[in-house]
Design a protein around this motif. Structure first.
Motif, PDB file in Angstrom:
ATOM      1  N   ASP A 185       0.840  -1.208   0.000  1.00 36.41           N
ATOM      2  CA  ASP A 185       0.000   0.000   0.000  1.00 36.41           C
ATOM      3  C   ASP A 185       0.872   1.255   0.000  1.00 36.41           C
ATOM      4  N   PHE A 186       1.978   1.197   0.736  1.00 36.72           N
ATOM      5  CA  PHE A 186       2.881   2.347   0.807  1.00 36.72           C
ATOM      6  C   PHE A 186       3.466   2.648  -0.568  1.00 36.72           C
ATOM      7  N   TYR A 194      13.684   6.665  -2.237  1.00 42.81           N
ATOM      8  CA  TYR A 194      14.123   6.360  -0.876  1.00 42.81           C
ATOM      9  C   TYR A 194      15.534   5.792  -0.953  1.00 42.81           C
ATOM     10  N   VAL A 195      16.466   6.517  -0.344  1.00 42.40           N
ATOM     11  CA  VAL A 195      17.884   6.149  -0.416  1.00 42.40           C
ATOM     12  C   VAL A 195      18.320   5.600   0.941  1.00 42.40           C
ATOM     13  N   PHE A 196      18.729   4.338   0.946  1.00 42.82           N
ATOM     14  CA  PHE A 196      19.181   3.683   2.177  1.00 42.82           C
ATOM     15  C   PHE A 196      20.705   3.714   2.203  1.00 42.82           C
ATOM     16  N   VAL A 197      21.257   4.234   3.273  1.00 40.30           N
ATOM     17  CA  VAL A 197      22.706   4.478   3.339  1.00 40.30           C
ATOM     18  C   VAL A 197      23.312   3.807   4.577  1.00 40.30           C
ATOM     19  N   GLY A 198      24.335   2.971   4.340  1.00 37.47           N
ATOM     20  CA  GLY A 198      25.190   2.490   5.435  1.00 37.47           C
ATOM     21  C   GLY A 198      24.624   1.394   6.304  1.00 37.47           C
ATOM     22  N   PHE A 199      23.726   0.572   5.783  1.00 39.92           N
ATOM     23  CA  PHE A 199      23.145  -0.496   6.601  1.00 39.92           C
ATOM     24  C   PHE A 199      24.001  -1.754   6.524  1.00 39.92           C
ATOM     25  N   ASN A 200      23.791  -2.611   7.521  1.00 33.47           N
ATOM     26  CA  ASN A 200      24.570  -3.844   7.578  1.00 33.47           C
ATOM     27  C   ASN A 200      23.654  -5.019   7.937  1.00 33.47           C
ATOM     28  N   ALA A 201      23.334  -5.190   9.217  1.00 32.79           N
ATOM     29  CA  ALA A 201      22.512  -6.315   9.673  1.00 32.79           C
ATOM     30  C   ALA A 201      21.049  -5.907   9.645  1.00 32.79           C
ATOM     31  N   LEU A 202      20.281  -6.484   8.746  1.00 39.92           N
ATOM     32  CA  LEU A 202      18.865  -6.176   8.598  1.00 39.92           C
ATOM     33  C   LEU A 202      18.034  -7.350   9.097  1.00 39.92           C
ATOM     34  N   ASN A 203      16.938  -7.033   9.783  1.00 39.22           N
ATOM     35  CA  ASN A 203      16.015  -8.114  10.136  1.00 39.22           C
ATOM     36  C   ASN A 203      15.148  -8.461   8.923  1.00 39.22           C
ATOM     37  N   SER A 204      14.349  -9.496   9.062  1.00 34.76           N
ATOM     38  CA  SER A 204      13.567  -9.981   7.902  1.00 34.76           C
ATOM     39  C   SER A 204      12.589  -8.943   7.398  1.00 34.76           C
ATOM     40  N   ALA A 205      11.977  -8.190   8.297  1.00 30.72           N
ATOM     41  CA  ALA A 205      11.027  -7.154   7.884  1.00 30.72           C
ATOM     42  C   ALA A 205      11.741  -6.065   7.079  1.00 30.72           C
ATOM     43  N   GLU A 206      12.902  -5.639   7.551  1.00 29.49           N
ATOM     44  CA  GLU A 206      13.668  -4.623   6.832  1.00 29.49           C
ATOM     45  C   GLU A 206      14.109  -5.141   5.474  1.00 29.49           C
ATOM     46  N   GLN A 207      14.528  -6.395   5.408  1.00 30.28           N
ATOM     47  CA  GLN A 207      14.945  -6.957   4.127  1.00 30.28           C
ATOM     48  C   GLN A 207      13.789  -6.944   3.126  1.00 30.28           C
ATOM     49  N   LEU A 208      12.602  -7.301   3.589  1.00 31.80           N
ATOM     50  CA  LEU A 208      11.434  -7.308   2.699  1.00 31.80           C
ATOM     51  C   LEU A 208      11.151  -5.901   2.172  1.00 31.80           C
ATOM     52  N   ILE A 209      11.198  -4.908   3.081  1.00 38.01           N
ATOM     53  CA  ILE A 209      10.936  -3.513   2.688  1.00 38.01           C
ATOM     54  C   ILE A 209      11.981  -3.040   1.692  1.00 38.01           C
ATOM     55  N   PHE A 210      13.232  -3.293   1.963  1.00 32.81           N
ATOM     56  CA  PHE A 210      14.306  -2.878   1.059  1.00 32.81           C
ATOM     57  C   PHE A 210      14.107  -3.490  -0.327  1.00 32.81           C
ATOM     58  N   GLN A 211      13.844  -4.782  -0.358  1.00 31.63           N
ATOM     59  CA  GLN A 211      13.741  -5.479  -1.637  1.00 31.63           C
ATOM     60  C   GLN A 211      12.556  -4.979  -2.451  1.00 31.63           C
ATOM     61  N   ARG A 212      11.407  -4.746  -1.808  1.00 28.42           N
ATOM     62  CA  ARG A 212      10.228  -4.286  -2.549  1.00 28.42           C
ATOM     63  C   ARG A 212      10.467  -2.889  -3.118  1.00 28.42           C
ATOM     64  N   LEU A 213      11.134  -2.018  -2.350  1.00 26.04           N
ATOM     65  CA  LEU A 213      11.397  -0.677  -2.862  1.00 26.04           C
ATOM     66  C   LEU A 213      12.427  -0.704  -3.989  1.00 26.04           C
ATOM     67  N   LEU A 214      13.387  -1.613  -3.902  1.00 27.54           N
ATOM     68  CA  LEU A 214      14.355  -1.770  -4.991  1.00 27.54           C
ATOM     69  C   LEU A 214      13.661  -2.258  -6.255  1.00 27.54           C
ATOM     70  N   GLU A 215      12.800  -3.267  -6.102  1.00 26.92           N
ATOM     71  CA  GLU A 215      12.145  -3.882  -7.251  1.00 26.92           C
ATOM     72  C   GLU A 215      11.197  -2.923  -7.954  1.00 26.92           C
ATOM     73  N   THR A 216      10.591  -2.009  -7.192  1.00 18.59           N
ATOM     74  CA  THR A 216       9.640  -1.066  -7.794  1.00 18.59           C
ATOM     75  C   THR A 216      10.307   0.228  -8.258  1.00 18.59           C
ATOM     76  N   GLY A 217      11.618   0.319  -8.054  1.00 22.06           N
ATOM     77  CA  GLY A 217      12.344   1.510  -8.500  1.00 22.06           C
ATOM     78  C   GLY A 217      12.253   2.676  -7.551  1.00 22.06           C
ATOM     79  N   LEU A 218      11.582   2.505  -6.416  1.00 25.36           N
ATOM     80  CA  LEU A 218      11.461   3.605  -5.453  1.00 25.36           C
ATOM     81  C   LEU A 218      12.662   3.693  -4.520  1.00 25.36           C
ATOM     82  N   GLY A 219      13.434   2.652  -4.497  1.00 19.86           N
ATOM     83  CA  GLY A 219      14.516   2.614  -3.518  1.00 19.86           C
ATOM     84  C   GLY A 219      15.880   2.397  -4.138  1.00 19.86           C
ATOM     85  N   GLU A 220      16.907   2.847  -3.434  1.00 23.39           N
ATOM     86  CA  GLU A 220      18.282   2.600  -3.812  1.00 23.39           C
ATOM     87  C   GLU A 220      19.079   2.387  -2.528  1.00 23.39           C
ATOM     88  N   VAL A 221      19.952   1.405  -2.548  1.00 30.34           N
ATOM     89  CA  VAL A 221      20.726   1.068  -1.351  1.00 30.34           C
ATOM     90  C   VAL A 221      22.205   1.289  -1.624  1.00 30.34           C
TER      91      VAL A 221
END
Length: 918
Positions: A185-186, A194-221
């Motif tokens: 929905d978001f 959405y630019v994610f900078v300097g992350f290392n250990a992500l929990n499963s929820a964060e990984q899901l959010i990162f991946q969906r934003l990457l796949e939709t072009g809204l995110g960059e890590v």
């Protein structure tokens, strides 16, 4: 050195990215502030500032829920627990809080890693049932309750989630789970980047959010990946990022960002082992004192152990003009925190009277002593003087007035085990203390008091909203949790001067010079401690983080600090006291073994310079003023104890009788040995004074035995305390005193039964006489109190009672010259002979008499007579008689001793005391 954040911004600006339309997501707010600061220096024309969020804030934005702290979560969970538990089975809040926090931590983990909670809790309850199986067909109620608890975990979990969601609230794990559920929905309702900078250990929820934003072009890590570690499959630093490169769909067939090689560049690395935390802080001051202003601008002092903050601040050298403290000061370390904590603790355990140690902890607190102007000292002196072990509130209030009385009433009137009364009194106490303090001189204390005022306001709001806290004990638990979370922020310029921070505040940031403290096992990494009900095997089965993953997180933080630094100081504690206290971190060993070609690594130990101090015995020359004091002592009279003190150690005589220094008076919580002796002596004096001038009888002794318990109690009341001796060590000592007296009286009866007669002449008689010494131009007097003088079958005995154990050989001498040479061997015969001499001067001893000791711990030996042993070829001949000749020989040695004391040319010379190995 180009910082990682600068690299990210340079790349985005080089692509003509519309920075204003970006939202930057970083691991911490500190890193976000630094990003905006660097961006302001890079853009060439005015732009709207981009949004900068921490990952927690971003998750809340997606979830549409407000995150609550641990304390609120604990209260909400208790409400949920009560709603789904029968009333007669509900545990009180104190018992619940012991396991509630742990279970909330596990709920957090389950939600952050998107675990199917029903299957997971079912698995966990099955494990507990297997662990506590029983061959009995019928389970006990304890077993049933235990297994019922594990079976109810899904119910507790669901009830808590429903309750929080109705209020728009969530604990951290719940925020992440809801964010992962609402990410689609978001994505639909939002645009921009959405630019994610300097992350290392992500929990499963964060990984899901990162991946969906990457796949939709809204995110960059942007990963901060070091090639050296990424390509080494055994190295923990890139443990998580290697997983993402393999497991994320987005990176299949794509490179995993840019790999840097900055760790391999030239670095000067110093590993310094220093004993104790204060030593580390002082060494930091030495390092910083050699730096110029330019170096200090790019230097970070990172505290592995955050309790080093104050020692480091106090050790900063004068050349530090600016310092920015990122981490904040833990409120629990404020001096006033101990005052409030101890007040709550003693009020929670208060019954009828106050234990003196609890009381003195409060009234001797520096802040209390300051605001009462030393008035609290009067109560301390009263406690010591009257030996008050337990005090009533009335006793505390009776000698106080004005401000001090108001303060005492707030602290020591019973709070009736009522949390609301407690919080109200603590707030009033803060107002009272505040009115006394100076706004300019006591700024720091006033700031701490203000922070506690806010804390008690929060506590009061919790008490009003939730009715769970009904006792002071449960309030104390909540207070401890709240104060451990609260920090006092420092004011400073965040982007200039020396940077002082904790390890977590250093995430994403880079510095040219790094000083890292407490690089020890148990700190970096923190070890295997785990606050969880979930077994290790179950965590592994569900891919929940264990201590292995935690070690990998610490490894990343440690190596990231070194990655772009040029000068690194790694300081660890070498002190061996305590578990793992002196073991340097495995990270240091790893640096040595994997040393890069351009790294210059040096190792050394730093120890404080401790000069060799030779033990020299003190020599105090006698001044005219001292001689005047000696004349005063001589005029008042030398007692046996004064003279034997000189024999034992002239320096002790100097301190006690010349300077008048006495041991500080302390509360005698357990009856001291000298008090026991006084009680026994005075009890026997009371019994035997009735027989002065007459013979003692068996009937009289038996009557005394029957009166012993009441007389012993009266003497303890007189010499010790008004408190009854009904329990603990004092009851045992009371029984010992009673046993001493009864056993002695029984031994007297046995003596009479054998046909002996005992006639009492004197009891506790205070004797005085002059001792003319021709060579001295001032009077010399002697004084002493003889415990008992009697006639045993017509022969005079001079008796000294001893409650300790004395053997016969301790009341014997061979050569008269030895009697004032060795305290341990001859102090007993010296005392009894001096009593004999004093008695002789009062009433001349014309016939043979005896002098000696009755030892209550050696009653079976009876009367231990003084003997003068004469060595000859036929063996040792013992002469027990006290005759004028005996007293004449003693008088000669007594005069020699007094002449030594009064000789201005003979200094008070300290004796080397014997060391005993226990």
């Amino acid at each position: 050195m180009t910082a990682f954040i600068d690299q990210v911004l340079n790349e985005l600006l080089a692509r003509d990215t519309k920075i204003s339309n970006c939202a930057f997501i970083l691991p911490s707010k500190r890193a976000g502030s630094y990003l905006l600061h660097r961006l302001a220096g890079m853009v060439e024309k005015p732009v709207f500032s981009p949004r900068v969020l921490s990952i927690e804030d971003f998750a809340q934005e997606i979830a549409g829920l407000k995150s609550v702290d641990n304390i609120t979560s604990l209260f909400e969970f208790y409400s949920a627990y009560k709603d789904c538990t029968p009333r007669d089975e509900v545990e009180n809040f104190e018992t619940y809080s012991a396991w509630g926090q742990t279970l909330l931590h596990d709920f957090n983990e389950i939600d952050r890693y998107l675990i199917d909670y029903r299957a997971f809790f079912g698995y966990l309850s099955d494990i507990q049932e297997v662990n506590h199986w029983s061959l009995q067909e019928d389970q006990t109620s304890l077993m049933k309750n235990y297994l019922s608890f594990w079976n109810k975990l899904p119910v507790y979990y669901e009830q808590l989630q429903k309750q929080l969601e109705r209020k728009g609230l969530a604990y951290q794990g719940m925020v992440y789970r809801r964010a992962s559920e609402k990410i689609e929905d978001f994505i639909i309702n939002n645009s921009g980047k959405y630019v994610f900078v300097g992350f290392n250990a992500l929990n499963s929820a964060e990984q899901l959010i990162f991946q969906r934003l990457l796949e939709t072009g809204l995110g960059e890590v942007f990963w901060d990946v070091e090639k050296t570690f990424f390509e080494d499959k055994q190295h923990d630093v890139s443990h998580f990022m290697r997983q993402y490169a393999i497991e994320w769909e987005w990176y299949r067939g794509k490179p995993f960002g840019k790999l840097s090689s900055e760790f391999t560049l030239a670095k000067n690395i110093e590993m310094a082992g220093i004993p104790k935390n204060i030593g580390q802080a002082k060494y930091v001051g030495e390092i910083l004192s050699s730096m110029n202003e330019e170096d200090l601008q790019s230097t970070a002092v990172v505290l592995g152990d955050e309790s080093l903050l104050l020692p480091v601040l106090n050790s900063l050298p004068p050349n530090i003009s600016e310092v920015n403290v990122t981490m904040g000061f833990a409120l629990r370390n404020a001096p006033v925190a101990l005052l409030f904590e101890h007040l709550l603790k003693i009020q929670a355990g208060h019954q009828e009277k106050w234990y003196y140690k609890d009381l003195t902890t409060i009234i001797n607190h520096p802040l209390i002593k300051k605001v009462t102007g030393g008035g609290s000292n009067r109560l301390s002196e009263k406690i010591k003087k009257e030996n008050l072990v337990y005090l009533s509130s009335e006793t505390i209030f009776e000698n106080a007035s004005g401000f001090t009385l108001d303060l005492y009433r707030l602290c020591f009137q019973s709070w009736k085990n009522d949390p609301e009364i407690a919080v109200a009194n603590l707030q009033e106490l803060i107002y009272l203390l505040r009115t006394y303090l100076d706004k300019d001189k006591d700024k720091l204390t006033l700031e701490f008091l203000y922070q506690f005022h806010l804390l008690f306001n929060k506590l009061n709001n919790l008490l009003q909203e939730y009715t769970h806290v009904t006792t002071l004990k449960s309030l104390f638990i909540i207070f401890k949790d709240l104060v451990s979370l609260q920090t006092v922020d420092f004011k400073g310029k965040p982007f200039s001067g020396l940077q002082l921070m904790g390890v977590l505040e250093s995430r994403v940031l880079d510095f040219k010079n790094v000083i890292l403290l407490s690089v020890n096992e148990g700190v970096l990494p923190s070890g295997k401690s785990s606050n969880s009900f979930i077994p290790f095997d179950l965590k592994c089965a569900y891919n929940l983080p264990t201590y292995k993953e935690k070690d990998a997180v610490y490894a990343y933080h440690f190596y990231h600090l070194l990655q772009r630094a040029e000068n690194v100081h790694l300081v660890y504690n070498t002190e061996s006291g305590g578990l793992n206290a002196g073991e340097k971190s495995r990270f240091l060993l790893q640096l040595e073994m994997e040393q890069q070609k351009q790294h210059q690594i040096s190792q050394f130990s730093v120890v404080p310079k401790v000069p060799a101090i030779s033990k020299e015995l003190k020599v105090i020359p006698k001044t005219p003023e001292m001689m005047a004091k000696i004349r005063e002592v001589a005029k008042r009279g030398f007692s046996p104890s004064a003279l034997t003190t000189y024999v034992r150690n002239p320096l002790d005589f100097y301190k006690q009788y010349i300077l008048g220094i006495r041991e500080s008076e302390e509360v005698e919580e357990t009856v001291a040995y000298n008090t026991l002796g006084t009680v026994v002596h005075d009890t026997l004096e009371k019994f035997y004074e009735q027989w002065i001038g007459s013979e003692i009888t068996e009937e009289g002794l038996k009557k005394a035995i029957s009166e012993t318990p009441s007389e012993i109690s009266r003497q303890f009341l007189k010499h010790y305390t008004s408190e009854p001796l009904q329990n603990g060590k004092n009851l045992l000592i009371y029984e010992v005193a009673k046993r001493y007296v009864v056993n002695f009286l029984k031994s007297e009866i046995k003596t009479l039964e054998k046909g002996n007669s005992i006639r009492i002449l004197q009891v506790e008689n205070k004797l005085e006489c002059s001792l003319p010494i021709e060579v001295l131009d001032f009077p010399v007097n002697l004084k002493g109190t003889v415990d008992r003088v009697d006639e045993f079958n017509g022969k005079m005995r001079i008796i000294d009672y001893k409650t300790g154990k004395v053997e016969q050989n301790k009341v014997e001498i061979v050569e008269w010259e030895d009697i004032h040479s060795d305290y341990d061997k001859y102090s007993k015969p010296f005392q009894v002979l001096m009593y004999a001499y004093l008695l002789h001067r009062e009433r001349p001893i014309t016939s043979a008499a005896e002098a000696g000791i009755i030892s209550f711990k050696n009653l079976q030996s009876g009367f231990l007579k003084f003997y003068k042993k004469d060595k000859n070829g036929r063996g040792a001949f013992k002469d027990p008689d006290i005759t004028p000749e005996t007293l004449g020989a003693f008088r000669e040695q007594l005069i020699n001793l007094i002449l030594e004391i009064c000789d201005p040319q003979v200094p008070f010379q300290e004796k080397e005391m014997k060391q005993f190995a226990w």
